[in-house]
Scaffold this active site. Structure first.
Site, PDB file in Angstrom:
ATOM      1  N   ASN A 163      -6.416  -2.675   1.843  1.00 30.08           N
ATOM      2  CA  ASN A 163      -6.385  -4.126   1.911  1.00 30.08           C
ATOM      3  C   ASN A 163      -7.807  -4.658   1.923  1.00 30.08           C
ATOM      4  O   ASN A 163      -8.697  -4.055   2.516  1.00 30.08           O
ATOM      5  CB  ASN A 163      -5.666  -4.597   3.176  1.00 30.08           C
ATOM      6  CG  ASN A 163      -4.168  -4.451   3.093  1.00 30.08           C
ATOM      7  OD1 ASN A 163      -3.598  -4.289   2.036  1.00 30.08           O
ATOM      8  ND2 ASN A 163      -3.518  -4.504   4.242  1.00 30.08           N
ATOM      9  N   ARG A 196       0.833  -1.209   0.000  1.00 31.56           N
ATOM     10  CA  ARG A 196       0.000   0.000   0.000  1.00 31.56           C
ATOM     11  C   ARG A 196       0.866   1.257   0.000  1.00 31.56           C
ATOM     12  O   ARG A 196       0.567   2.217  -0.717  1.00 31.56           O
ATOM     13  CB  ARG A 196      -0.966   0.016   1.186  1.00 31.56           C
ATOM     14  CG  ARG A 196      -2.118  -0.962   1.035  1.00 31.56           C
ATOM     15  CD  ARG A 196      -3.016  -0.936   2.235  1.00 31.56           C
ATOM     16  NE  ARG A 196      -2.222  -1.262   3.420  1.00 31.56           N
ATOM     17  CZ  ARG A 196      -2.655  -1.178   4.664  1.00 31.56           C
ATOM     18  NH1 ARG A 196      -3.864  -0.750   4.928  1.00 31.56           N
ATOM     19  NH2 ARG A 196      -1.879  -1.510   5.672  1.00 31.56           N
TER      20      ARG A 196
END
Length: 90
Positions: free
Chosen positions: A36, A18
């Protein structure tokens, strides 16, 4: 201007993916989000000029040094006019 939903499948959680995606968004001057998913994948929404998105996507498919991207699925979405930045959703 275009917007895409991108689902990234592979070893992409717990490896800084990320943060990598957020850094790539700065490199290519695109807006959107990354988060996520419960199934172990990562979901990205990205918006910007098509050429910038294609460059962003090309690097996302490569992943960072700790991830292993196995598959990337993209869907075109409706543009969000007032989106100003890229952010990680926790």
């Amino acid at each position: 201007m275009k917007r895409f939903e991108i689902e990234v499948v592979g070893h992409v959680q717990g490896v800084g993916f990320r943060s990598f995606v957020e850094q790539e968004s700065l490199n290519w001057d695109v807006t959107g989000t990354v988060k996520n998913m419960d199934n172990g994948n990562v979901l990205i929404y990205v918006q910007g000029e098509e050429s910038q998105i294609q460059s962003f996507l090309s690097n996302i498919k490569k992943g960072n040094q700790f991830s292993k991207v196995e598959h990337v699925a993209t869907k075109e979405k409706t543009i969000i006019n007032d989106e100003l930045r890229f952010r990680t959703i926790y």
